[in-house]
Design a protein around this motif. Structure first.
Motif: not given
Length: 416
Positions: A114-131
């Motif tokens: 489930f964690a892998s699916r959730l992180q993949a679904a929010h990949s744009p959000l996490l990428a923006a956060r890291l950027a």
């Protein structure tokens, strides 16, 4: 009007003697029981996550229980590992003796998927956060090892170099070899600047208010002093004038600011506020923020800013470590006002813990009932039996532990 007010505030602040401008401003620390409780509630969650992580980082996600037990001090468990696993049996599966092995339970394996699916679904959000973290860095880059040390605070996946970074070549560029455990000398660089991301949480809040009322307010910090907390007159005046100064974006080029100026303090608080706003729970351990002092151009005494601004931040001493909390992010009950999407991972993990702990308590109740029946029969026969339930650890070297379930239930608490 706003420009005149800002100019007047700057004028007043400049007439404060330099020695009293920032470093000499002292505000006494005062405990906030509500925010402390919000951290204390997560105590078991952090203990369990550290324990599980030891197994997940082992080859094949399998680890001999005797080796895991030797890491109890590093995991900072208050009880023996075997005892903790009995209280939360849905976290790890333990094979039978003579050499029991700990591995992910079916519930934990499902959670990881489930964690892998959730992180993949929010990949744009996490990428923006890291950027955004890279954009706040003075070099537009961060050591991979430092990002890895803070990845869970920002909701990044454990394998962010594999699952997240390659999916956004427009934002990230990896330089060097991070090694198998991200402990190498590699750096993650910002591939291109994105003006859409160069807006802080405070500036975005001003934009949202403008959409509602039609007039964009001046971006500024929300000051939320706890009930019963008062500042001395000198400090109140300084804070008033400081808040009247123009907001300094953490993404702006501020190399020209004098480090002792009120504007530099405004930039410092802006960076700290933005870093906390990017975290999942709007709070971080102070030592983790300290890892980024060089990149974010923070002084070694940056943590003093938290106590200088008690209406913006709160520093909790719970758990033996300083944790800074963004006050505006929590309500009067110590609950997050705006839920981050990645907070669901924590809630799912806690649900798994609660499921296992419920089974553990039911087993204690069953054993307690059996013991009471035995006691009643023994009394009828004139014999004597113990009134407590005794649990023996799976490892012979560990001492016995005694639990009285009736006492636990009557006090309305759970065994640790």
């Amino acid at each position: 009007m706003l420009l005149r007010a800002a100019a007047a505030a700057a004028h007043r602040l400049r007439f404060i003697p330099p020695a009293r401008r920032i470093s000499s401003l002292k505000v006494p620390w005062r405990r906030d029981a509500v925010l402390d409780a919000s951290i204390d509630r997560d105590r078991r969650f952090h203990q369990a996550s550290r324990l599980v992580r030891e197994v997940l980082l082992s080859p094949g996600r399998r680890l001999l229980l005797r080796y895991l037990s030797k890491r109890r001090q590093r995991i900072r468990l208050p009880v023996h590992v075997a005892t903790f696993l009995r209280r939360y049996p849905t976290l790890l599966s333990v094979s039978p003796p003579p050499d029991p092995v700990a591995s992910p339970s079916p519930q934990l394996a499902s959670f990881l998927e489930f964690a892998s699916r959730l992180q993949a679904a929010h990949s744009p959000l996490l990428a923006a956060r890291l950027a955004k973290l890279l954009m706040m860095s003075s070099t537009r880059a961060l050591p991979v090892a430092k990002i890895a040390a803070a990845k869970r605070v920002f909701g990044l996946p454990d394998d962010f170099l594999v699952s997240l970074v390659p999916r956004h070549p427009d934002l990230f560029r990896l330089v060097g070899d991070p090694g198998p455990d991200a402990s190498g000398d590699a750096f993650l660089e910002l591939a291109s600047w994105d003006d859409r991301l160069a807006k802080s949480a405070i500036e975005l809040r001003a934009d949202r208010e403008a959409d509602v009322v039609g007039i964009r307010p001046r971006p500024n910090f929300t000051v939320k002093l706890p009930k019963g907390f008062y500042l001395k007159k000198e400090m109140r005046e300084w804070v008033r004038d400081w808040l009247d100064l123009p907001y300094v974006s953490p993404y702006a080029d501020t190399f020209g600011l004098h480090p002792a100026s009120p504007e530099a303090e405004k930039r410092l608080i802006g960076v700290l506020h933005e870093v906390l706003s990017l975290s999942v729970e709007r709070r971080m351990a102070v030592p983790i923020i300290g890892k980024f002092c060089d990149e974010f151009r923070l002084s070694n005494a940056f943590s003093n800013a938290f106590t200088r601004h008690p209406g913006i931040f709160y520093v909790s001493l719970k758990g033996g470590i300083k944790t800074v909390i963004l006050r505006e992010a929590y309500d009067e009950n110590g609950e997050l006002v705006d839920r981050d999407p990645m907070i669901e991972l924590k809630e799912r993990f806690v649900a798994i813990m609660d499921e296992g702990h419920k089974k553990y308590l039911e087993e204690l109740r069953r054993r307690n009932e059996m013991l009471q029946k035995e006691r009643a029969n023994a009394i009828h026969r004139g014999a004597k039996v113990d009134t407590n339930i005794e649990e023996r650890d799976m490892e012979g070297s560990e001492e016995d532990e005694v639990y009285d379930y009736a006492q636990v239930e009557s006090e309305g608490r759970e065994p640790l």
